[in-house]
Write an enzyme that holds these catalytic residues in place. Structure first.
Site, PDB file in Angstrom:
ATOM      1  N   CYS A  43      -6.792  -5.908   7.803  1.00 22.52           N
ATOM      2  CA  CYS A  43      -6.353  -5.843   8.259  1.00 22.52           C
ATOM      3  C   CYS A  43      -4.670  -5.898   8.367  1.00 22.52           C
ATOM      4  O   CYS A  43      -3.609  -5.452   7.129  1.00 22.52           O
ATOM      5  CB  CYS A  43      -6.414  -3.999   9.025  1.00 22.52           C
ATOM      6  SG  CYS A  43      -4.569  -2.336   8.992  1.00 22.52           S
ATOM      7  N   CYS A  48      -3.837  -4.657   4.901  1.00 28.60           N
ATOM      8  CA  CYS A  48      -2.682  -2.707   5.243  1.00 28.60           C
ATOM      9  C   CYS A  48      -1.686  -2.967   5.315  1.00 28.60           C
ATOM     10  O   CYS A  48      -0.488  -3.056   4.726  1.00 28.60           O
ATOM     11  CB  CYS A  48      -3.556  -2.375   6.119  1.00 28.60           C
ATOM     12  SG  CYS A  48      -5.727  -2.176   6.135  1.00 28.60           S
ATOM     13  N   LYS A  51       0.595  -5.890   3.099  1.00 22.69           N
ATOM     14  CA  LYS A  51       0.137  -4.990   1.672  1.00 22.69           C
ATOM     15  C   LYS A  51       0.997  -3.567   1.790  1.00 22.69           C
ATOM     16  O   LYS A  51       2.369  -3.391   1.214  1.00 22.69           O
ATOM     17  CB  LYS A  51      -0.610  -4.345   1.023  1.00 22.69           C
ATOM     18  CG  LYS A  51      -0.683  -2.960   0.329  1.00 22.69           C
ATOM     19  CD  LYS A  51      -1.466  -2.108   0.160  1.00 22.69           C
ATOM     20  CE  LYS A  51      -2.210  -1.526   1.729  1.00 22.69           C
ATOM     21  NZ  LYS A  51      -3.040  -0.301   1.662  1.00 22.69           N
ATOM     22  N   TYR A 178      -8.634   1.014  -5.694  1.00 21.19           N
ATOM     23  CA  TYR A 178      -7.564   1.560  -4.827  1.00 21.19           C
ATOM     24  C   TYR A 178      -6.077   0.232  -4.700  1.00 21.19           C
ATOM     25  O   TYR A 178      -5.197   0.243  -5.012  1.00 21.19           O
ATOM     26  CB  TYR A 178      -7.680   1.934  -3.915  1.00 21.19           C
ATOM     27  CG  TYR A 178      -8.253   1.597  -2.941  1.00 21.19           C
ATOM     28  CD1 TYR A 178      -7.075   0.448  -1.598  1.00 21.19           C
ATOM     29  CD2 TYR A 178      -9.051   1.832  -2.535  1.00 21.19           C
ATOM     30  CE1 TYR A 178      -7.835   0.027  -0.532  1.00 21.19           C
ATOM     31  CE2 TYR A 178      -9.800   0.801  -1.524  1.00 21.19           C
ATOM     32  CZ  TYR A 178      -8.841   0.259  -0.461  1.00 21.19           C
ATOM     33  OH  TYR A 178     -10.261  -0.325   0.791  1.00 21.19           O
ATOM     34  N   GLU A 182      -2.700  -0.407  -6.004  1.00 14.96           N
ATOM     35  CA  GLU A 182      -1.729  -0.337  -5.213  1.00 14.96           C
ATOM     36  C   GLU A 182      -0.872  -1.522  -5.595  1.00 14.96           C
ATOM     37  O   GLU A 182       0.983  -1.777  -5.429  1.00 14.96           O
ATOM     38  CB  GLU A 182      -2.012  -0.271  -4.357  1.00 14.96           C
ATOM     39  CG  GLU A 182      -2.810   0.698  -3.904  1.00 14.96           C
ATOM     40  CD  GLU A 182      -3.230   1.340  -2.290  1.00 14.96           C
ATOM     41  OE1 GLU A 182      -3.336   1.396  -1.497  1.00 14.96           O
ATOM     42  OE2 GLU A 182      -3.238  -0.672  -1.235  1.00 14.96           O
ATOM     43  N   HIS A 435      11.280  24.984   3.925  1.00 14.81           N
ATOM     44  CA  HIS A 435      12.033  24.640   2.827  1.00 14.81           C
ATOM     45  C   HIS A 435      13.679  24.339   2.816  1.00 14.81           C
ATOM     46  O   HIS A 435      13.951  24.751   4.579  1.00 14.81           O
ATOM     47  CB  HIS A 435      11.657  26.695   2.514  1.00 14.81           C
ATOM     48  CG  HIS A 435      12.878  26.228   0.905  1.00 14.81           C
ATOM     49  ND1 HIS A 435      12.175  26.319   0.316  1.00 14.81           N
ATOM     50  CD2 HIS A 435      14.001  27.111   0.481  1.00 14.81           C
ATOM     51  CE1 HIS A 435      12.989  26.382  -0.938  1.00 14.81           C
ATOM     52  NE2 HIS A 435      14.161  26.459  -0.515  1.00 14.81           N
ATOM     53  N   GLU A 440       5.476  22.668   1.366  1.00 13.91           N
ATOM     54  CA  GLU A 440       5.898  24.007   1.830  1.00 13.91           C
ATOM     55  C   GLU A 440       4.815  24.635   0.301  1.00 13.91           C
ATOM     56  O   GLU A 440       4.251  25.432   0.001  1.00 13.91           O
ATOM     57  CB  GLU A 440       6.892  24.598   1.528  1.00 13.91           C
ATOM     58  CG  GLU A 440       7.400  24.430   0.037  1.00 13.91           C
ATOM     59  CD  GLU A 440       8.747  24.925  -0.132  1.00 13.91           C
ATOM     60  OE1 GLU A 440       9.455  26.192  -0.016  1.00 13.91           O
ATOM     61  OE2 GLU A 440       9.688  24.631  -0.712  1.00 13.91           O
TER      62      GLU A 440
END
Length: 452
Positions: A43, A48, A51, A178, A182, A435, A440
Site C-alpha cells: 500500500c 495505494c 498510485k 482495477y 486505474e 443542493h 443529492e
C-alpha cells in the site's frame, strides 16, 4: 512451560502486520517483526499511496482544460516525470520512516531480514539468526503476476512503474481489472498515448455492469484506446521499444508494456506447507474466521489470505487478531458490506450487491440516474455521472449503492455507513438533499428505473 523469545512474531511489515504488531505490543506483549523489503508494504511503497499521488498528478490535465472554459487564461506545459518522481519517492521515504517510528516507539523489535518458518514456533531469519515465538502472524501480502506470454519479460508490473527512469510516450496496458484500468487513466492523464488490451467483454469484471460500462465509455472519451476481446500474443525487445503482436494479428511498438493481469499470495518459500499450514489453490494461506491457520500457533491476515484484498480490511483483521489472541475475546472479522473505490477516471465507488447479484438473489427495484454534472457540462465535456441504488422489493432495504463520478470514493465512504446500517429506500428519501451537488441524486430518485 515453554519460554519464547517473543509472544508474537510478525512476518511482513505492511499495513496489517504493522498494526497488529503495534496493538499487540501495547498490551505488554514482547513483539518482533521481520520485513525483507521496505516497511509499509504494498500500500505505502508500491500501491495505494504512490498510485493515488499519480492520480492527483494526472487529474490536472482535465483541470487545466476546464479552467480555460471557466475563463482562466493559462499557459499549460507538459508533465515532467523527472520533477515528479523525486518528490514521489521522498514522500514514500517519509511514510516508511513513520511506519518504523510507530514500531520502535511501541518497543516492537524490527528485523530487516527475510523470515521463513522452521517449525510452528521458530522463525529463521536471512541474517542467520533464529527466533522463537508463542504466536506467529503471516502478513506477507501478495505480488503482481506476469503471464507466460512469449517475451513477457520485456514488460513491467505495477511494482516497476513507479521506478521508471524514462517516462513513456506510448504505452500498452494489459488487463481489465482495477489496477490496469486505474493506470490507463493515470498515464492517459499524464499525456501518454495509452492502449489497453483486455481479453474479456468488459473491464472491471465482478462490478456492476451498468457502472463499469459507463466507466469504460468515459475512459475512451478521455483518450484511452480500450480494446476488448484482445490479448497479447508475443513481445520482442527491439530498437525503439517493445514490439507487440496481439491476438487479432496487429503489431505495434511501445515504449513500455505494463502487465496488470492479477496478483498472487506471497507464500512461496516461506516454509508454510512444511510446518503444516494449509495453502489454497491460489497460493493463499487458508484461515478460519479468526484468522487462524491449520497450525494453532500460526495466524495470517491481509492479502496473503485472499479474502478481501484491501488495506483497511487487512488493518481490521490485524485488530481482530489482537483482540482474539491477546485480549481473550474471540473476534471474527466482518467482511460483509465493505465500501470500496476504484480510482479510474471517472472514479467509481461501490458497496453491496451489484444489480446482477441482487436480481439473482431476490426481486428488486433499481433506482438509477445518469447525467452530465454541472461542473463538466459548463466546461463542455461529455463525461456522465451514475448514481444507482439496488433495493429489495420485500424489505425495502438498500442492497447496493454504485457511484461513478468525481470524488466517488469520498461519497461511497459516507453512503457506506448508511447501507451498512441497513437503511431502506424510504429512509434515503426522507433525507433532505444538499443542493446543488451530484450526491443529492441518491436521495431524490423517487421512481424505479426498472424492476426484476
Amino acid at each position: 512451560m515453554a519460554t519464547f523469545d517473543y509472544e508474537l512474531f510478525v512476518i511482513g511489515g505492511g499495513s496489517g502486520g504493522v498494526r497488529a504488531a503495534r496493538v499487540a505490543a501495547q498490551t505488554g506483549a514482547k513483539v518482533g517483526l521481520a520485513e525483507e523489503s521496505r516497511m509499509g508494504g504494498t500500500c505505502v511503497i508500491r500501491g495505494c499511496v504512490p498510485k493515488k499521488l499519480m492520480v492527483f498528478a494526472s487529474e490536472f490535465s482535465d483541470m487545466f482544460e476546464d479552467a480555460q472554459s471557466y475563463g482562466w487564461d493559462l499557459d499549460v506545459g507538459t508533465f515532467n516525470w523527472s520533477k515528479f518522481r523525486p518528490k514521489l519517492h521522498a514522500e514514500l521515504d517519509r511514510l516508511e520512516g513513520i511506519y518504523r517510528s510507530i514500531l520502535s516507539n511501541n518497543d516492537v523489535a524490527i528485523h530487516d531480514a527475510r523470515a521463513t518458518l522452521k517449525n510452528p514456533h521458530t522463525v529463521s531469519l536471512s541474517d542467520g539468526t533464529e527466533v522463537t515465538a508463542k504466536h506467529i502472524l503471516i502478513a506477507t501480502g501478495c505480488y503482481p503476476v506476469v503471464p507466460g506470454t512469449p517475451g513477457a519479460e520485456h514488460g513491467i508490473s505495477s511494482n516497476e512503474l513507479f521506478l521508471l527512469d524514462e517516462f513513456p510516450k506510448k504505452m500498452l496496458i494489459v488487463g481489465g481489472g482495477y489496477i490496469a484500468s486505474e493506470f490507463a487513466g493515470i498515464m492517459n492523464g499524464l499525456g501518454v498515448e495509452v492502449d489497453q488490451f483486455y481479453r474479456g467483454e468488459q473491464i472491471l469484471r465482478g462490478f456492476d455492469d451498468e457502472a463499469r460500462t459507463i466507466v469504460a465509455e468515459d475512459m475512451v472519451k478521455r483518450g484511452v484506446n480500450l480494446r476488448l476481446g484482445v490479448n497479447v500474443e508475443e513481445l520482442q525487445k527491439r530498437d525503439g521499444g517493445v514490439w507487440v503482436k496481439d491476438t487479432e494479428g496487429g503489431e505495434q511498438l511501445y515504449d513500455q508494456v505494463l502487465f496488470a493481469t492479477g496478483r498472487r499470495a506471497n507464500t512461496d518459500g516461506l516454509g508454510l506447507e512444511q510446518v503444516g499450514v494449509e495453502i489454497g489453490s491460489k497460493g493463499e494461506v487458508v484461515v478460519d474466521e479468526y484468522s487462524q491457520t491449520s497450525v494453532p500457533s500460526i495466524y495470517a491476515i491481509g492479502d496473503v489470505t485472499n479474502r478481501v484484498q484491501l488495506t483497511p480490511v487487512a488493518i481490521r483483521e490485524g485488530m481482530a487478531f489482537v483482540e482474539t489472541v491477546f485480549h481473550g475475546n474471540p473476534t471474527p472479522v466482518d467482511h460483509e458490506l465493505i465500501p470500496s473505490a476504484v480510482f479510474t477516471q471517472p472514479e467509481f465507488g461501490t458497496i453491496g450487491l451489484t444489480e446482477e447479484q441482487a436480481a439473482a438473489q431476490e426481486p428488486i427495484e433499481v433506482y438509477s440516474t445518469s447525467f452530465k454534472p454541472m461542473h463538466h457540462a459548463f466546461a463542455g465535456r461529455e463525461d456522465r455521472v451514475l448514481m444507482k441504488l439496488i433495493v429489495s422489493k420485500a424489505t425495502r432495504v438498500v442492497l447496493g449503492c454504485h457511484i461513478v463520478a468525481d470524488h466517488a470514493g469520498e461519497m461511497i465512504q459516507l453512503a457506506g455507513i448508511v447501507v451498512k446500517l441497513g437503511a431502506t429506500k424510504e429512509q434515503f428519501d426522507q433525507t433532505c438533499a444538499v443542493h446543488p451537488t451530484m450526491a443529492e441524486e441518491l436521495v431524490t430518485m423517487k421512481e424505479p428505473t426498472r424492476t426484476t
